[in-house]
Design a protein around this motif. Structure first.
Motif, PDB file in Angstrom:
ATOM      1  N   ASN A  13      18.181  59.046  73.050  1.00 27.61           N
ATOM      2  CA  ASN A  13      17.619  59.307  74.357  1.00 27.61           C
ATOM      3  C   ASN A  13      18.696  60.000  75.191  1.00 27.61           C
ATOM      4  OD1 ASN A  13      16.903  59.106  77.108  1.00 27.61           O
ATOM      5  ND2 ASN A  13      15.651  57.303  76.680  1.00 27.61           N
ATOM      6  N   ASN A  62      18.966  60.426  78.288  1.00 25.68           N
ATOM      7  CA  ASN A  62      19.333  59.645  79.472  1.00 25.68           C
ATOM      8  C   ASN A  62      20.338  58.549  79.119  1.00 25.68           C
ATOM      9  OD1 ASN A  62      17.688  61.140  81.197  1.00 25.68           O
ATOM     10  ND2 ASN A  62      15.917  59.871  80.717  1.00 25.68           N
ATOM     11  N   ASP A  63      20.184  57.943  77.934  1.00 29.15           N
ATOM     12  CA  ASP A  63      21.139  56.929  77.493  1.00 29.15           C
ATOM     13  C   ASP A  63      22.515  57.545  77.241  1.00 29.15           C
ATOM     14  OD1 ASP A  63      19.149  55.013  77.648  1.00 29.15           O
ATOM     15  OD2 ASP A  63      18.744  55.046  75.474  1.00 29.15           O
ATOM     16  N   ILE A  64      22.534  58.745  76.663  1.00 26.77           N
ATOM     17  CA  ILE A  64      23.800  59.423  76.393  1.00 26.77           C
ATOM     18  C   ILE A  64      24.522  59.719  77.706  1.00 26.77           C
ATOM     19  CG2 ILE A  64      24.865  61.517  75.460  1.00 26.77           C
ATOM     20  CD1 ILE A  64      22.544  61.589  73.414  1.00 26.77           C
ATOM     21  N   ALA A  70      24.083  58.198  80.603  1.00 22.21           N
ATOM     22  CA  ALA A  70      24.488  56.927  81.210  1.00 22.21           C
ATOM     23  C   ALA A  70      25.778  56.405  80.570  1.00 22.21           C
ATOM     24  CB  ALA A  70      23.367  55.897  81.076  1.00 22.21           C
ATOM     25  N   LEU A  71      25.912  56.556  79.264  1.00 18.98           N
ATOM     26  CA  LEU A  71      27.139  56.134  78.593  1.00 18.98           C
ATOM     27  C   LEU A  71      28.338  56.958  79.051  1.00 18.98           C
ATOM     28  CD1 LEU A  71      25.866  55.420  74.993  1.00 18.98           C
ATOM     29  CD2 LEU A  71      26.850  53.775  76.588  1.00 18.98           C
ATOM     30  N   GLN A  77      29.250  55.638  82.452  1.00 15.38           N
ATOM     31  CA  GLN A  77      29.914  54.343  82.286  1.00 15.38           C
ATOM     32  C   GLN A  77      31.355  54.521  81.815  1.00 15.38           C
ATOM     33  OE1 GLN A  77      27.569  52.047  79.552  1.00 15.38           O
ATOM     34  NE2 GLN A  77      25.885  51.781  81.000  1.00 15.38           N
ATOM     35  N   MET A 104      28.158  56.369  71.876  1.00 15.28           N
ATOM     36  CA  MET A 104      26.925  56.902  71.299  1.00 15.28           C
ATOM     37  C   MET A 104      27.099  58.340  70.833  1.00 15.28           C
ATOM     38  SD  MET A 104      23.115  57.287  72.905  1.00 15.28           S
ATOM     39  CE  MET A 104      22.261  55.834  72.359  1.00 15.28           C
TER      40      MET A 104
END
Length: 192
Positions: free
Chosen positions: A46, A48-50, A52-53, A56, A72
């Protein structure tokens, strides 16, 4: 930021010679197809997950340069990818005209029967010049610009390409964080 980014292939290291920093490498859609085809299963990634990581990683590891890569994004190294240079105006997401032929070759490849039903992620990267948060934003804008041209100019189906920027959080050459090799975008085949 320098004015070029690259699409990087980590699984198939296909060396391409660059005559000058501003020169556009000539590629064929066949080279791209051969590098991207052969995905046997779908990767569940995803964008968006990449992103967000990456954000972070900036918050957890403050400072001028990213001390380590986004976890990720390391998983992306096992997916089919291609490496090519795309030139942008300085500190901008405006693609230089000399890169449209290259983006056209990418679009031709994505229209072939081998890749037509596949899904791709364009992952934008920068070098370490500038603030990390800004580089994250610039890499996203550049990845979005490549996606937009593929869709609007070359009629690549919008559902087949997504874009995400990770800034300088996954440097190709961490020993030389300002090196041009770090400015890139990965075109990754995530499968069906």
């Amino acid at each position: 930021m320098k004015n070029s980014i690259q699409l990087l292939a980590l699984t198939l290291s296909m060396p391409l010679a660059f005559a000058a920093a501003e020169a556009q490498t000539k590629i064929s859609h066949t080279q791209i197809v051969e590098s991207l085809r052969g995905v046997e299963q779908q990767a569940t990634l995803n964008p968006n997950d990449i992103r967000a990581l990456a954000l972070q990683n900036i918050k957890r590891n403050p400072g001028e340069n990213a001390p380590k890569g986004v976890p990720m994004v390391n998983l992306l190294e096992n997916l089919r990818q291609f490496n090519v240079e795309i030139n942008f105006d300085f500190d901008s997401d405006r693609i230089k005209p000399d890169s449209y032929e290259t983006i056209g070759a990418i679009a031709d490849a994505l229209h072939t029967p081998y890749l037509l039903d596949q899904k791709f992620i364009i992952v934008g990267h920068t070098d370490a010049k500038g603030k990390r948060e800004y580089n994250l934003e610039l890499s996203q804008r550049r990845a979005d610009a490549v996606r937009e041209v593929l869709i609007t100019t070359f009629w690549v189906p919008p559902k087949s390409v997504e874009a995400v920027g990770v800034g300088e959080e996954q440097l190709r050459d961490p020993a030389n964080p300002d090196a041009a090799v770090n400015r890139r975008v990965q075109l990754i085949n995530t499968g069906f």
